[in-house]
Design a protein around this motif. Structure first.
Motif, PDB file in Angstrom:
ATOM      1  N   LEU A  78      36.382  11.332 -36.661  1.00  0.00           N
ATOM      2  CA  LEU A  78      37.684  11.635 -37.337  1.00  0.00           C
ATOM      3  C   LEU A  78      37.821  10.313 -38.269  1.00  0.00           C
ATOM      4  O   LEU A  78      37.569   9.248 -37.936  1.00  0.00           O
ATOM      5  N   GLY A  79      38.792  10.419 -39.189  1.00  0.00           N
ATOM      6  CA  GLY A  79      39.228   9.396 -40.016  1.00  0.00           C
ATOM      7  C   GLY A  79      39.976   8.704 -39.200  1.00  0.00           C
ATOM      8  O   GLY A  79      40.664   9.262 -38.275  1.00  0.00           O
ATOM      9  N   GLY A  80      40.106   7.232 -39.414  1.00  0.00           N
ATOM     10  CA  GLY A  80      41.113   6.565 -38.676  1.00  0.00           C
ATOM     11  C   GLY A  80      42.362   6.819 -38.480  1.00  0.00           C
ATOM     12  O   GLY A  80      42.941   6.781 -37.442  1.00  0.00           O
ATOM     13  N   GLY A  81      43.070   7.568 -39.585  1.00  0.00           N
ATOM     14  CA  GLY A  81      44.562   7.989 -39.421  1.00  0.00           C
ATOM     15  C   GLY A  81      44.469   9.472 -38.950  1.00  0.00           C
ATOM     16  O   GLY A  81      45.530   9.865 -38.876  1.00  0.00           O
ATOM     17  N   ALA A  82      43.468  10.216 -38.869  1.00  0.00           N
ATOM     18  CA  ALA A  82      43.554  11.528 -38.615  1.00  0.00           C
ATOM     19  C   ALA A  82      44.757  11.998 -37.387  1.00  0.00           C
ATOM     20  O   ALA A  82      45.168  12.876 -37.201  1.00  0.00           O
ATOM     21  N   VAL A  83      44.652  10.815 -36.165  1.00  0.00           N
ATOM     22  CA  VAL A  83      44.979  11.008 -35.085  1.00  0.00           C
ATOM     23  C   VAL A  83      46.720  10.827 -35.170  1.00  0.00           C
ATOM     24  O   VAL A  83      47.273  11.309 -34.207  1.00  0.00           O
ATOM     25  N   LEU A  84      47.177  10.519 -36.134  1.00  0.00           N
ATOM     26  CA  LEU A  84      48.638  10.452 -36.370  1.00  0.00           C
ATOM     27  C   LEU A  84      49.105  11.657 -36.491  1.00  0.00           C
ATOM     28  O   LEU A  84      50.568  11.920 -36.228  1.00  0.00           O
ATOM     29  N   HIS A  85      48.718  12.632 -36.950  1.00  0.00           N
ATOM     30  CA  HIS A  85      49.038  13.919 -37.307  1.00  0.00           C
ATOM     31  C   HIS A  85      49.340  14.671 -35.655  1.00  0.00           C
ATOM     32  O   HIS A  85      48.568  14.929 -34.803  1.00  0.00           O
ATOM     33  N   THR A  86      50.588  15.121 -35.341  1.00  0.00           N
ATOM     34  CA  THR A  86      50.903  15.650 -34.123  1.00  0.00           C
ATOM     35  C   THR A  86      50.206  16.646 -33.657  1.00  0.00           C
ATOM     36  O   THR A  86      49.988  16.898 -32.599  1.00  0.00           O
ATOM     37  N   GLU A  87      50.210  17.606 -34.776  1.00  0.00           N
ATOM     38  CA  GLU A  87      48.986  18.886 -34.347  1.00  0.00           C
ATOM     39  C   GLU A  87      47.596  18.615 -34.052  1.00  0.00           C
ATOM     40  O   GLU A  87      47.096  19.100 -33.260  1.00  0.00           O
ATOM     41  N   THR A  88      47.273  17.570 -34.779  1.00  0.00           N
ATOM     42  CA  THR A  88      45.759  17.125 -34.405  1.00  0.00           C
ATOM     43  C   THR A  88      45.746  16.441 -33.054  1.00  0.00           C
ATOM     44  O   THR A  88      44.798  16.953 -32.324  1.00  0.00           O
ATOM     45  N   GLN A  89      46.795  15.551 -32.695  1.00  0.00           N
ATOM     46  CA  GLN A  89      46.748  15.291 -31.374  1.00  0.00           C
ATOM     47  C   GLN A  89      46.838  16.144 -30.245  1.00  0.00           C
ATOM     48  O   GLN A  89      45.894  16.410 -29.304  1.00  0.00           O
ATOM     49  N   ALA A  90      47.347  17.412 -30.439  1.00  0.00           N
ATOM     50  CA  ALA A  90      47.542  18.495 -29.743  1.00  0.00           C
ATOM     51  C   ALA A  90      46.203  19.136 -29.483  1.00  0.00           C
ATOM     52  O   ALA A  90      45.611  19.586 -28.718  1.00  0.00           O
TER      53      ALA A  90
END
Length: 167
Positions: A78-90
């Motif tokens: 994943l791109g470095g900032g992809a984890v910032l999206h709350t839906e992505t985290q879920a």
């Protein structure tokens, strides 16, 4: 479907290099969501940022991650900032998330200060430090496995990750 491993971490942590090596060791395909975004947009990530803005890039990135997590059974970067999206985290819950932790000096050495990475254009050292500090708690919370990559060979890291993954 569940990916064998989902690699997260800041720029310069080795997600692409290690991801390819890990996929080869596991006998699976490698997929990079930044490449998926570029394929959909028809242009490099840096151009998306400049021409369409970060918000549009993040929308494309989230959709790329969503699709990849649903379709891909190999190693996913994943791109470095992809984890910032709350839906992505879920969406990452239940996946074998591997956080590639890297120190600032090692990241700068790998990325370079003349980087074409869009979020590091102005004052790359201080921007990278800020990104790493802001994202670290999210990376740590999502990770099932954390691997420190500083001053270590990719082969050694791949071995450590393989040992930590379920059979």
């Amino acid at each position: 479907m569940t990916a064998k491993a989902v690699l997260i971490g800041p720029p310069g942590s080795g997600k692409s290099t290690l991801g390819r090596m890990l996929a080869e060791r596991l006998g699976v395909e490698f997929r990079d969501t930044d490449a998926d975004v570029e394929a959909v947009a028809g242009k490099p990530v840096s151009d998306i940022f400049v021409e369409d803005g970060e918000e549009r890039f993040r929308e494309l990135e989230h959709e790329a991650v969503r699709l990849a997590l649903a379709e891909h059974e190999g190693v996913l970067s994943l791109g470095g900032g992809a984890v910032l999206h709350t839906e992505t985290q879920a969406l990452l819950a239940g996946h074998h998330v591997v956080y590639l932790q890297v120190g600032l000096s090692a990241a700068i050495e790998r990325v370079g200060l003349a980087s074409a990475r869009p979020l590091l254009v102005l004052s790359p050292r201080s921007q990278l430090k800020k990104l790493m500090e802001e994202r670290r708690p999210v990376y740590e919370r999502l990770a099932v496995i954390t691997v420190v990559t500083d001053k270590r060979e990719p082969e050694e890291l791949a071995d450590e990750i393989v040992k930590g993954l379920p059979a």
